[in-house]
Design an enzyme around this catalytic site. Structure first.
Site, PDB file in Angstrom:
ATOM      1  N   SER A   1      68.638  -2.115 -11.852  1.00 55.15           N
ATOM      2  CA  SER A   1      67.742  -1.063 -12.287  1.00 55.15           C
ATOM      3  C   SER A   1      67.120  -0.393 -11.065  1.00 55.15           C
ATOM      4  O   SER A   1      67.838   0.124 -10.218  1.00 55.15           O
ATOM      5  CB  SER A   1      66.691  -1.639 -13.245  1.00 55.15           C
ATOM      6  OG  SER A   1      66.003  -0.617 -13.924  1.00 55.15           O
TER       7      SER A   1
ATOM      8  N   GLU B   1      75.066   2.888 -14.657  1.00 48.29           N
ATOM      9  CA  GLU B   1      74.439   2.558 -15.935  1.00 48.29           C
ATOM     10  C   GLU B   1      73.076   3.232 -15.968  1.00 48.29           C
ATOM     11  O   GLU B   1      72.563   3.684 -14.934  1.00 48.29           O
ATOM     12  CB  GLU B   1      74.292   1.044 -16.093  1.00 48.29           C
ATOM     13  CG  GLU B   1      73.373   0.372 -15.083  1.00 48.29           C
ATOM     14  CD  GLU B   1      71.902   0.381 -15.446  1.00 48.29           C
ATOM     15  OE1 GLU B   1      71.562   0.339 -16.647  1.00 48.29           O
ATOM     16  OE2 GLU B   1      71.072   0.432 -14.513  1.00 48.29           O
TER      17      GLU B   1
ATOM     18  N   HIS C   1      71.297  -2.608 -18.584  1.00 49.26           N
ATOM     19  CA  HIS C   1      70.176  -2.965 -19.456  1.00 49.26           C
ATOM     20  C   HIS C   1      70.700  -3.450 -20.805  1.00 49.26           C
ATOM     21  O   HIS C   1      70.666  -2.735 -21.810  1.00 49.26           O
ATOM     22  CB  HIS C   1      69.262  -1.766 -19.640  1.00 49.26           C
ATOM     23  CG  HIS C   1      68.528  -1.365 -18.396  1.00 49.26           C
ATOM     24  ND1 HIS C   1      69.132  -0.680 -17.362  1.00 49.26           N
ATOM     25  CD2 HIS C   1      67.242  -1.574 -18.020  1.00 49.26           C
ATOM     26  CE1 HIS C   1      68.245  -0.466 -16.402  1.00 49.26           C
ATOM     27  NE2 HIS C   1      67.097  -1.001 -16.771  1.00 49.26           N
TER      28      HIS C   1
END
Length: 333
Positions: free
Chosen positions: A140, A237, A303
């Protein structure tokens, strides 16, 4: 990415020459694998870490036979900006001290969220280059650190769970993935997922890099970010971004020329990205198809529950028709 994004090495023998800025993806120095008894440290370079999940993560890692330390400011919260885990200076100091401590064998990021870009300029990369290789683990917002460690330190890193969150705590599949990658990396050379399939068929070889689309886009043309995707297998992502925003970010990366020469693209999860995954997949085909390189859809990193751990900075082969990303060497030595 909006909301919650979440044999021992020898001694240093002398200063190492500064590494050149990475203009393209290249194979990087791989850190040593972990062994029982190794000392590791948990840091919070981004958003505040839920206390109960942090405590549980420590117990899980101790169950792996690791000696676990918490960085001094890992439980902090910024006095004025509640989305940050303490001040930029304290977060940077925790990360640098963990990296430079010769007794620490790996640095686990406890949470993503926000704030990694804010503290990058406070790191002393000249000093950090003198440290022995070790694993940096997270995803992330940690994408900003993966890029900086590749560019400034020439260090391969690990795109895997942030341990003080639901992406690790209570997720036994994600824990197994990460444990195997760190302790027995030769057992995790083939990365695939049920349902993974080609958006653009083909096979390509390159060096793995990337992570969160928002962070890569935000880091474009800033210090400590790579100047080109050339030669790389780009993994992407994101979470909580609608199709229009994803379109703008991808288009920005394409129009700048940053994507020129990319070898292939492996797409992970797009959790809570409206209107639906079908639209996101068509968007990816529309934007990435003209590159003329293999594009794989549905590799389950990012995620999501049971996320795959993906070593970054290692040579690999992407086979979109077979739905696989195969590492040429283990992610850790």
């Amino acid at each position: 990415m909006r909301g919650d994004r979440d044999g021992a090495p020898g001694p240093v023998t002398g200063p190492r020459p500064p590494r050149p800025r990475a203009r393209a993806a290249r194979a990087l120095t791989r850190p040593p694998r972990l062994r029982e008894g190794d000392r590791v440290r948990l840091v919070a370079p981004c958003s505040p870490v839920p206390a109960a999940q942090l405590d549980t993560a420590v117990e899980v890692l101790r169950g792996w036979g690791l000696e676990v330390e918490l960085a001094p400011h890992v439980r902090d919260r910024h006095p004025l900006l509640p989305y940050l885990a303490g001040t930029d200076r304290d977060r940077a100091a925790d990360l640098q001290e963990a990296w430079c401590d010769p007794d620490v064998r790996a640095v686990f990021c406890a949470r993503g969220g926000d704030g990694a870009h804010r503290m990058l300029d406070l790191l002393d990369f000249d000093e950090m280059r003198l440290a022995e290789p070790k694993a940096l683990i997270g995803f992330s917002d940690i994408t900003a650190l993966h890029e900086a460690f590749a560019v400034e330190l020439g260090m391969a890193t690990v795109h895997g769970p942030v341990v003080g969150t639901r992406y690790f705590v209570g997720d036994e599949a994600a824990q197994r993935e990460l444990h195997t990658t760190l302790f027995a990396p030769e057992q995790r050379l083939v990365l695939n997922s049920p349902g993974a399939h080609a958006l653009v068929p083909g096979r390509a070889e390159g060096v793995t890099f990337g992570g969160n689309l928002s962070l890569l886009n935000n880091g474009l043309a800033t210090p400590h970010s790579r100047l080109s995707a050339a030669g790389g297998i780009l993994i992407l992502e994101d979470v909580n971004e609608d199709a229009a925003r994803i379109d703008r970010m991808l288009t920005h990366l394409l129009r700048t020329g940053w994507m020129d020469g990319v070898a292939g693209v492996a797409l992970g999860t797009w959790t809570d990205c409206p209107p639906d995954l079908g639209v996101i997949a068509e968007l990816m085909r529309d934007r990435l198809g003209p590159l003329g390189v293999p594009v794989l859809w549905g590799l389950e990193f990012g995620h999501c529950a049971a996320q795959l751990t993906v070593p970054l900075g290692v040579p690999a082969a992407l086979d979109s028709e077979n739905g696989s990303l195969v590492l040429s060497v283990p992610g850790l030595e």
